[in-house]
Scaffold this active site. Structure first.
Site, PDB file in Angstrom:
ATOM      1  CG  ASP A   4       9.413  33.382  65.896  1.00 52.11           C
ATOM      2  OD1 ASP A   4      10.293  34.084  66.414  1.00 52.11           O
ATOM      3  OD2 ASP A   4       8.943  33.642  64.763  1.00 52.11           O
ATOM      4  CB  SER A   5       7.495  37.215  67.343  1.00 52.56           C
ATOM      5  OG  SER A   5       8.127  37.085  66.076  1.00 52.56           O
ATOM      6  CB  CYS A  65      12.274  33.904  68.756  1.00 54.07           C
ATOM      7  SG  CYS A  65      12.153  35.692  68.725  1.00 54.07           S
ATOM      8  CD  GLU A  75       4.733  36.906  61.378  1.00 55.40           C
ATOM      9  OE1 GLU A  75       3.525  36.787  61.619  1.00 55.40           O
ATOM     10  OE2 GLU A  75       5.595  36.071  61.734  1.00 55.40           O
ATOM     11  CB  CYS A  94      15.904  37.515  62.506  1.00 53.12           C
ATOM     12  SG  CYS A  94      14.088  37.542  62.575  1.00 53.12           S
ATOM     13  CG  HIS A 100      10.297  36.198  61.051  1.00 49.28           C
ATOM     14  ND1 HIS A 100      10.331  36.038  62.417  1.00 49.28           N
ATOM     15  CD2 HIS A 100       8.990  36.373  60.723  1.00 49.28           C
ATOM     16  CE1 HIS A 100       9.086  36.108  62.896  1.00 49.28           C
ATOM     17  NE2 HIS A 100       8.260  36.317  61.880  1.00 49.28           N
TER      18      HIS A 100
HETATM   19  N1  DGL Z   1      11.931  35.603  64.557  1.00 47.70           N
HETATM   20  C1  DGL Z   1      12.393  36.492  65.545  1.00 47.70           C
HETATM   21  C2  DGL Z   1      13.871  36.512  65.745  1.00 47.70           C
HETATM   22  O1  DGL Z   1      14.500  35.499  65.494  1.00 47.70           O
HETATM   23  C3  DGL Z   1      11.635  37.745  65.841  1.00 47.70           C
HETATM   24  C4  DGL Z   1      11.296  38.652  64.733  1.00 47.70           C
HETATM   25  C5  DGL Z   1      10.377  39.731  65.250  1.00 47.70           C
HETATM   26  O2  DGL Z   1       9.303  39.405  65.759  1.00 47.70           O
HETATM   27  O3  DGL Z   1      10.774  40.901  65.194  1.00 47.70           O
HETATM   28  O4  DGL Z   1      14.439  37.471  66.190  1.00 47.70           O
END
Ligand code: DGL
Length: 258
Positions: free
Chosen positions: A10-11, A73, A152, A180, A182
């Site tokens: 993931d990011s 992600c 984050e 997302c 996150h």
């Molecule tokens: N967790 C990610 C997603 O599912 C990326 C969030 C990000 O880095 O902007 O899209």
């Protein structure tokens, strides 16, 4: 086929929710998690860069012996999932797509909301999921700039959650998809902001089931080890893991050139 470890990327911290579902289902598998924090947030970077990062990280993970890669992600899945499968045919990929289908099954009022990043809505994957599964249902697509970065950092999350949730509920959604990874970490806040008559759908458990399905060893080989790697600051990553999951874990820095 002899299965190697499972790579998950993931990011940043978003994929940790997927990691914990995979771990619960496959206790013996070896897992390698890559947080691409030198390049996060992906959602606000544009699809070309995110695709390049997905290629570079997948190459790294394959070099480390993994035989399954979980693109944990939505933004990276939107940018690159099809191309990853074409480019690296020797590994199996499991990606994320917004859980529009179960939301369409759950909505009573015929309107669903999707909270995701700008990149996820720009990719073709989202419109193809809507075309396939949301006939006759209104879809309120709400980009949430700043929310992944706030998760984050652990800052200013409540205000953003309230604003984005109020927007989709105000436009009639009675079912909200977390688009997302996150956002799994703020699912309870989203639920509280939306109210009891709104359902919130988190796809993480379904994704873990899919990982178990693609493994020819059914998760039965390995020592149950997990490595936590970041392209960013490993101390910061360790404290984020502890804040979000309650687990003290050692982390390591890696460099992955794009
Ligand atoms: N967790 C990610 C997603 O599912 C990326 C969030 C990000 O880095 O902007 O899209």
């Amino acid at each position: 086929m002899i299965e190697g470890p499972i790579g998950i990327f993931d990011s940043g911290v978003g994929g940790l929710g997927i990691l914990s579902e995979v771990r619960a289902l496959l206790p013996e598998s070896d897992l390698v998690y890559v947080a691409d924090q030198a390049y996060s947030p992906y959602g606000e970077r544009g699809l070309t860069m995110v695709r390049e990062r997905a290629f570079a990280i997948s190459e790294y993970l394959i070099g480390a012996g993994v035989t399954t890669i979980v693109v944990a992600c939505n933004s990276a899945s939107a940018a690159a999932l099809h191309e990853l499968r074409d480019r690296f045919p020797s590994v199996s990929f499991v990606g994320m797509e917004p859980a529009v289908k179960p939301a369409v099954g759950a909505t009573q009022r015929g309107t669903i909301g999707v909270l995701a990043t700008e990149a996820t809505f720009q990719g073709e994957l989202f419109s193809s999921v809507v075309d396939r599964h949301a006939r006759g249902v209104s879809v309120v697509a709400r980009a949430c700039p700043g929310l992944a970065a706030a998760i984050e950092d652990g800052d200013n999350v409540d205000d953003l959650v309230r604003r984005f949730t109020a927007d989709v509920v105000g436009r009639g959604a009675d079912t909200i998809v977390l688009g997302c990874t996150h956002y799994s970490f703020v699912a309870d806040q989203i639920q509280a902001a939306a109210g009891d008559d709104v359902s919130v759908i988190d796809p993480a458990p379904a994704v873990a089931l899919q990982v178990a399905r693609v493994r020819s060893d059914h998760g039965g080989t390995g020592s149950g080890a997990t490595r936590y790697l970041t392209t960013g600051d490993p101390d910061r990553f360790a404290s984020q893991i502890e804040r979000l999951t309650g687990l003290a874990r050692s982390t390591a820095a890696i460099e992955i050139e794009g």
